[in-house]
Design a protein around this motif. Sequence first.
Motif, mmCIF file in Angstrom:
data_model
loop_
_atom_site.group_PDB
_atom_site.id
_atom_site.type_symbol
_atom_site.label_atom_id
_atom_site.label_comp_id
_atom_site.label_asym_id
_atom_site.label_seq_id
_atom_site.Cartn_x
_atom_site.Cartn_y
_atom_site.Cartn_z
ATOM 1 N N TRP A 83 0.856 -1.188 0.000
ATOM 2 C CA TRP A 83 0.000 0.000 0.000
ATOM 3 C C TRP A 83 0.887 1.231 0.000
ATOM 4 C CZ3 TRP A 83 -4.801 -0.845 -1.153
ATOM 5 C CH2 TRP A 83 -5.399 -2.056 -0.787
ATOM 6 N N HIS A 84 0.675 2.125 -0.972
ATOM 7 C CA HIS A 84 1.438 3.373 -1.041
ATOM 8 C C HIS A 84 0.826 4.432 -0.137
ATOM 9 C CE1 HIS A 84 3.675 2.933 -5.140
ATOM 10 N NE2 HIS A 84 3.925 1.936 -4.312
ATOM 11 N N THR A 85 1.675 5.277 0.393
ATOM 12 C CA THR A 85 1.263 6.435 1.166
ATOM 13 C C THR A 85 2.196 7.585 0.827
ATOM 14 O OG1 THR A 85 0.867 7.318 3.388
ATOM 15 C CG2 THR A 85 2.674 5.748 3.160
ATOM 16 N N ASP A 86 1.720 8.809 0.984
ATOM 17 C CA ASP A 86 2.602 9.957 0.765
ATOM 18 C C ASP A 86 3.135 10.494 2.091
ATOM 19 O OD1 ASP A 86 0.238 11.007 1.681
ATOM 20 O OD2 ASP A 86 -0.047 12.397 0.020
ATOM 21 N N PHE A 102 2.378 -3.682 13.962
ATOM 22 C CA PHE A 102 3.471 -3.556 13.005
ATOM 23 C C PHE A 102 4.535 -4.592 13.301
ATOM 24 C CE2 PHE A 102 1.474 0.372 11.999
ATOM 25 C CZ PHE A 102 1.863 0.645 10.687
ATOM 26 N N LEU A 103 5.039 -5.219 12.250
ATOM 27 C CA LEU A 103 6.124 -6.189 12.378
ATOM 28 C C LEU A 103 7.476 -5.508 12.269
ATOM 29 C CD1 LEU A 103 4.702 -9.100 10.193
ATOM 30 C CD2 LEU A 103 4.485 -8.755 12.661
ATOM 31 N N SER A 104 7.490 -4.304 11.686
ATOM 32 C CA SER A 104 8.731 -3.535 11.575
ATOM 33 C C SER A 104 8.414 -2.058 11.691
ATOM 34 C CB SER A 104 9.441 -3.828 10.244
ATOM 35 O OG SER A 104 8.689 -3.327 9.158
ATOM 36 N N GLU A 105 9.343 -1.333 12.238
ATOM 37 C CA GLU A 105 9.209 0.113 12.314
ATOM 38 C C GLU A 105 9.610 0.710 10.969
ATOM 39 O OE1 GLU A 105 11.055 1.858 15.702
ATOM 40 O OE2 GLU A 105 10.240 0.356 17.055
ATOM 41 N N GLY A 112 12.498 3.849 -1.080
ATOM 42 C CA GLY A 112 11.617 4.705 -0.298
ATOM 43 C C GLY A 112 11.713 4.415 1.187
ATOM 44 N N THR A 113 10.602 4.560 1.883
ATOM 45 C CA THR A 113 10.516 4.262 3.311
ATOM 46 C C THR A 113 9.383 3.261 3.480
ATOM 47 O OG1 THR A 113 11.212 6.527 3.797
ATOM 48 C CG2 THR A 113 10.275 5.271 5.603
ATOM 49 N N GLU A 114 9.616 2.243 4.322
ATOM 50 C CA GLU A 114 8.635 1.173 4.454
ATOM 51 C C GLU A 114 8.471 0.737 5.894
ATOM 52 O OE1 GLU A 114 10.200 -2.096 2.125
ATOM 53 O OE2 GLU A 114 11.407 -2.794 3.811
ATOM 54 N N ALA A 115 7.336 0.112 6.154
ATOM 55 C CA ALA A 115 7.054 -0.557 7.423
ATOM 56 C C ALA A 115 6.050 -1.671 7.118
ATOM 57 C CB ALA A 115 6.481 0.412 8.446
ATOM 58 N N VAL A 116 6.160 -2.779 7.824
ATOM 59 C CA VAL A 116 5.274 -3.923 7.595
ATOM 60 C C VAL A 116 4.296 -4.035 8.762
ATOM 61 C CG1 VAL A 116 5.148 -6.428 7.299
ATOM 62 C CG2 VAL A 116 7.041 -5.144 6.273
ATOM 63 N N PHE A 117 3.001 -4.194 8.426
ATOM 64 C CA PHE A 117 1.981 -4.399 9.439
ATOM 65 C C PHE A 117 1.137 -5.604 9.059
ATOM 66 C CE2 PHE A 117 -0.131 -1.620 6.373
ATOM 67 C CZ PHE A 117 -1.431 -2.093 6.315
ATOM 68 N N ASN A 123 -2.428 -11.415 8.019
ATOM 69 C CA ASN A 123 -1.954 -11.164 6.658
ATOM 70 C C ASN A 123 -0.977 -9.990 6.688
ATOM 71 O OD1 ASN A 123 -3.606 -13.026 5.037
ATOM 72 N ND2 ASN A 123 -5.317 -11.791 5.773
ATOM 73 N N PRO A 124 0.175 -10.125 6.018
ATOM 74 C CA PRO A 124 1.168 -9.040 6.039
ATOM 75 C C PRO A 124 0.893 -8.007 4.948
ATOM 76 C CG PRO A 124 2.067 -10.909 4.861
ATOM 77 C CD PRO A 124 0.688 -11.319 5.355
ATOM 78 N N TYR A 125 1.167 -6.741 5.283
ATOM 79 C CA TYR A 125 1.024 -5.637 4.325
ATOM 80 C C TYR A 125 2.253 -4.755 4.444
ATOM 81 C CZ TYR A 125 -3.832 -7.087 4.132
ATOM 82 O OH TYR A 125 -4.961 -7.819 3.974
ATOM 83 N N LEU A 126 2.750 -4.296 3.323
ATOM 84 C CA LEU A 126 3.868 -3.378 3.301
ATOM 85 C C LEU A 126 3.320 -1.985 3.068
ATOM 86 C CD1 LEU A 126 7.025 -3.089 3.221
ATOM 87 C CD2 LEU A 126 6.779 -3.016 0.759
ATOM 88 N N LEU A 127 3.591 -1.085 4.003
ATOM 89 C CA LEU A 127 3.239 0.326 3.861
ATOM 90 C C LEU A 127 4.464 1.000 3.269
ATOM 91 C CD1 LEU A 127 1.134 2.527 4.504
ATOM 92 C CD2 LEU A 127 2.221 2.744 6.750
ATOM 93 N N LEU A 128 4.310 1.647 2.125
ATOM 94 C CA LEU A 128 5.466 2.189 1.399
ATOM 95 C C LEU A 128 5.238 3.637 0.980
ATOM 96 C CD1 LEU A 128 8.190 1.796 -0.121
ATOM 97 C CD2 LEU A 128 6.830 1.021 -2.092
ATOM 98 N N GLN A 129 6.202 4.453 1.307
ATOM 99 C CA GLN A 129 6.273 5.804 0.742
ATOM 100 C C GLN A 129 7.398 5.739 -0.282
ATOM 101 O OE1 GLN A 129 6.576 9.084 3.499
ATOM 102 N NE2 GLN A 129 7.224 10.490 1.898
ATOM 103 N N PRO A 130 7.059 5.685 -1.576
ATOM 104 C CA PRO A 130 8.088 5.545 -2.602
ATOM 105 C C PRO A 130 9.061 6.718 -2.593
ATOM 106 C CG PRO A 130 5.902 5.160 -3.524
ATOM 107 C CD PRO A 130 5.714 5.733 -2.152
ATOM 108 N N ALA A 131 10.302 6.422 -2.954
ATOM 109 C CA ALA A 131 11.317 7.471 -3.058
ATOM 110 C C ALA A 131 10.946 8.406 -4.198
ATOM 111 C CB ALA A 131 12.691 6.839 -3.306
#
Length: 133
Positions: A83-86, A102-105, A112-117, A123-131
């Motif tokens: 999932w992308h976020t700004d 969250f599984l990771s900070e 970019g910057t990421e965290a897994v929840f 179910n795992p989801y990657l939260l991503l703010q793309p570079a």
Amino acid sequence: MLKKLAHLTLYVRDCEEALRFYTEKLGFEKRMDSRMDNGSRWLTIGLPDQELEIVLHDPTHWHREDVAEQMLAQVGKNPMWVWHTDDLHGTYEVFRQRGVTFLSEPRDVMYGTEAVFTDLYGNPYLLLQPASV
């Protein structure tokens, strides 16, 4: 020819608890909620301003018992979705305050910057703010 991906199905044990998690904790909106005479339910959610809908599917009333059991055994075993976020840090804090696990900070990576929840079923989801490019 294919035009677009319209729906993804997510197996859930309980439509109501899944709906609460995705709307109250992650900010999804309910799109469709139709109940059939046999007890089955067509329930979809989506992000505001995005066409893609996620079907929250409890197979209990839709399928034969043996098939439903096989599907329910898959709950919590979806492949990771991204999932992308700004605003990763802001979204991370909001989700944490709402009780999302969250599984990771947040961490900086080359893309970019990421965290897994995880969702309520694991179910795992990657939260991503793309570079920025």
